[in-house]
Write a protein that holds these residues in place. Structure first.
Motif, mmCIF file in Angstrom:
data_model
loop_
_atom_site.group_PDB
_atom_site.id
_atom_site.type_symbol
_atom_site.label_atom_id
_atom_site.label_comp_id
_atom_site.label_asym_id
_atom_site.label_seq_id
_atom_site.Cartn_x
_atom_site.Cartn_y
_atom_site.Cartn_z
ATOM 1 N N PRO A 180 -10.586 -29.912 -38.033
ATOM 2 C CA PRO A 180 -10.311 -28.566 -38.549
ATOM 3 C C PRO A 180 -11.526 -27.632 -38.547
ATOM 4 C CG PRO A 180 -10.411 -30.167 -40.345
ATOM 5 C CD PRO A 180 -10.422 -30.946 -39.066
ATOM 6 N N LEU A 181 -12.742 -28.167 -38.462
ATOM 7 C CA LEU A 181 -13.936 -27.329 -38.494
ATOM 8 C C LEU A 181 -14.354 -26.843 -37.106
ATOM 9 C CD1 LEU A 181 -16.121 -29.203 -41.144
ATOM 10 C CD2 LEU A 181 -14.537 -27.294 -41.475
ATOM 11 N N VAL A 182 -13.701 -27.342 -36.070
ATOM 12 C CA VAL A 182 -14.030 -26.899 -34.713
ATOM 13 C C VAL A 182 -13.278 -25.602 -34.416
ATOM 14 C CG1 VAL A 182 -13.883 -27.439 -32.248
ATOM 15 C CG2 VAL A 182 -14.499 -29.229 -33.893
ATOM 16 N N ASP A 183 -14.023 -24.605 -33.984
ATOM 17 C CA ASP A 183 -13.448 -23.317 -33.594
ATOM 18 C C ASP A 183 -12.833 -23.477 -32.202
ATOM 19 O OD1 ASP A 183 -12.805 -20.677 -33.143
ATOM 20 O OD2 ASP A 183 -14.870 -20.013 -32.859
ATOM 21 N N VAL A 184 -11.502 -23.453 -32.125
ATOM 22 C CA VAL A 184 -10.788 -23.753 -30.882
ATOM 23 C C VAL A 184 -10.122 -22.501 -30.318
ATOM 24 C CG1 VAL A 184 -8.973 -25.147 -29.810
ATOM 25 C CG2 VAL A 184 -10.336 -26.094 -31.684
ATOM 26 N N ARG A 185 -10.286 -22.325 -29.013
ATOM 27 C CA ARG A 185 -9.573 -21.257 -28.314
ATOM 28 C C ARG A 185 -8.849 -21.871 -27.131
ATOM 29 N NH1 ARG A 185 -11.114 -16.905 -24.567
ATOM 30 N NH2 ARG A 185 -13.223 -17.746 -24.502
ATOM 31 N N CYS A 186 -7.576 -21.527 -26.985
ATOM 32 C CA CYS A 186 -6.781 -21.989 -25.852
ATOM 33 C C CYS A 186 -6.649 -20.849 -24.849
ATOM 34 C CB CYS A 186 -5.390 -22.446 -26.305
ATOM 35 S SG CYS A 186 -5.404 -23.935 -27.324
ATOM 36 N N GLN A 187 -6.799 -21.176 -23.590
ATOM 37 C CA GLN A 187 -6.755 -20.144 -22.555
ATOM 38 C C GLN A 187 -5.999 -20.658 -21.338
ATOM 39 O OE1 GLN A 187 -10.219 -19.070 -19.780
ATOM 40 N NE2 GLN A 187 -10.365 -17.473 -21.353
ATOM 41 N N VAL A 188 -5.000 -19.886 -20.913
ATOM 42 C CA VAL A 188 -4.308 -20.161 -19.650
ATOM 43 C C VAL A 188 -4.914 -19.258 -18.593
ATOM 44 C CG1 VAL A 188 -2.131 -20.054 -18.394
ATOM 45 C CG2 VAL A 188 -2.166 -20.898 -20.762
ATOM 46 N N ARG A 189 -5.433 -19.876 -17.553
ATOM 47 C CA ARG A 189 -6.033 -19.116 -16.453
ATOM 48 C C ARG A 189 -5.072 -19.099 -15.275
ATOM 49 N NH1 ARG A 189 -12.363 -18.971 -15.499
ATOM 50 N NH2 ARG A 189 -13.024 -18.556 -17.632
ATOM 51 N N PRO A 190 -4.568 -17.926 -14.887
ATOM 52 C CA PRO A 190 -3.701 -17.873 -13.711
ATOM 53 C C PRO A 190 -4.517 -18.024 -12.428
ATOM 54 C CG PRO A 190 -4.025 -15.673 -14.620
ATOM 55 C CD PRO A 190 -4.728 -16.613 -15.536
#
Length: 283
Positions: A212-222
């Motif tokens: 929970p302490l990890v700053d997560v970003r999800c990204q879909v790259r076309p």
């Protein structure tokens, strides 16, 4: 006994830098460090094994012992509390490291050794170990100061093969106090954006709960070429993490195309995460 982080050295600048990186990795993971030098006997002992004309295993070499002592001394100055051991192995470097990966926390190799050809972006030892070892294999490349604070990049394709990569990537991001960028490359002609986003969020969700302490970003790259897109993304990463083979993996190939591309062309260190010899990593 704790599993060691294993690093191969041959005296090249890349291998010396890899040893420092391995020491940092071992220190973060509270693991011992094992520095390995595999030497090839001039009369026939090497990667293929003992020649039938060689009566016995060759003795350890003085130059190899001196190299190991120098590297261990440098590590001790930087990491005085790290439990460090050295080993000289009568074998080629790649077979020695592959064998020791079975009982290792991780294996680290430099992107090019003494025998590295200028036209190759990664040496043959790194290629062989990345393809055939057990557990995580880190191909070390130097990075800029800006990249050192950049996110840990992990490739996600929804296959079972990306689970060990997610485990390693989240663990490294947590230990380094760095953000994590989970990337899925989607060809919009065959995979709609909404479906790609849903898959990525679903696969990553258990790991965000665990860390929970990890700053997560999800990204879909076309993009239509997955490996090229991941190599480009590595320019803004401190570490790129991938599984050994993804959902497009062809039976018989030891590494998938994305893993191979990153091993040879990434702009940061690359961790190719195979399942450990005793099984996969799960959330």
């Amino acid at each position: 006994m704790d599993k060691p982080v294993v690093v191969g050295v041959d005296g090249s600048p890349a291998s010396i830098a890899a040893a420092r990186y391995a020491a940092e990795l071992a220190s973060r993971r509270l693991a011992p460090l094992l520095i390995v030098h595999g030497y090839v006997h001039p009369l026939g002992y090497g990667a293929a094994g003992v020649s039938p004309y060689t009566p016995a295993l060759p003795d350890p070499r003085a130059d190899g012992a001196n190299l190991l002592a120098r590297v261990a001394s440098g590590v001790a100055r930087q990491f005085p509390c790290l439990d460090t051991a050295t080993e000289q192995v009568a074998a080629g470097a790649a077979p020695a490291l592959i064998e020791r990966s079975r009982g290792a926390e991780a294996v680290v190799v430099g992107h090019r050794g003494i025998g590295g050809c200028a036209e190759l972006l990664v040496g043959s030892v790194g290629s062989q170990v990345a393809a055939r070892a057990s557990g995580p294999v880190v191909i070390f490349r130097p990075i800029t100061e800006r990249q050192a604070a950049a996110p840990v990049l992990v490739g996600v394709d929804g296959s079972a093969g990306c689970l060990p990569a997610l485990a390693f990537a989240f663990d490294e991001a947590a230990r380094r106090a760095l953000p994590l960028l989970a990337v899925h490359v989607a060809d919009e002609r065959v995979e709609p954006a909404w479906l790609a986003e849903s898959m990525l969020e679903t696969v990553v969700a258990p790991w965000t709960d665990k860390y929970p302490l990890v700053d997560v970003r999800c990204q879909v790259r076309p993009a239509s070429v997955v490996d090229r897109a991941m190599v480009d993304a590595s320019s803004n990463a401190s570490l790129a993490v991938v599984g050994s083979r993804g959902r497009g993996g062809i039976s018989g190939l030891l590494l998938g195309s994305v893993s191979q591309a990153l091993v040879h062309q990434a702009r940061c260190p690359v961790a190719v995460v195979h399942p450990y010899a005793t099984g996969s990593i799960h959330a």
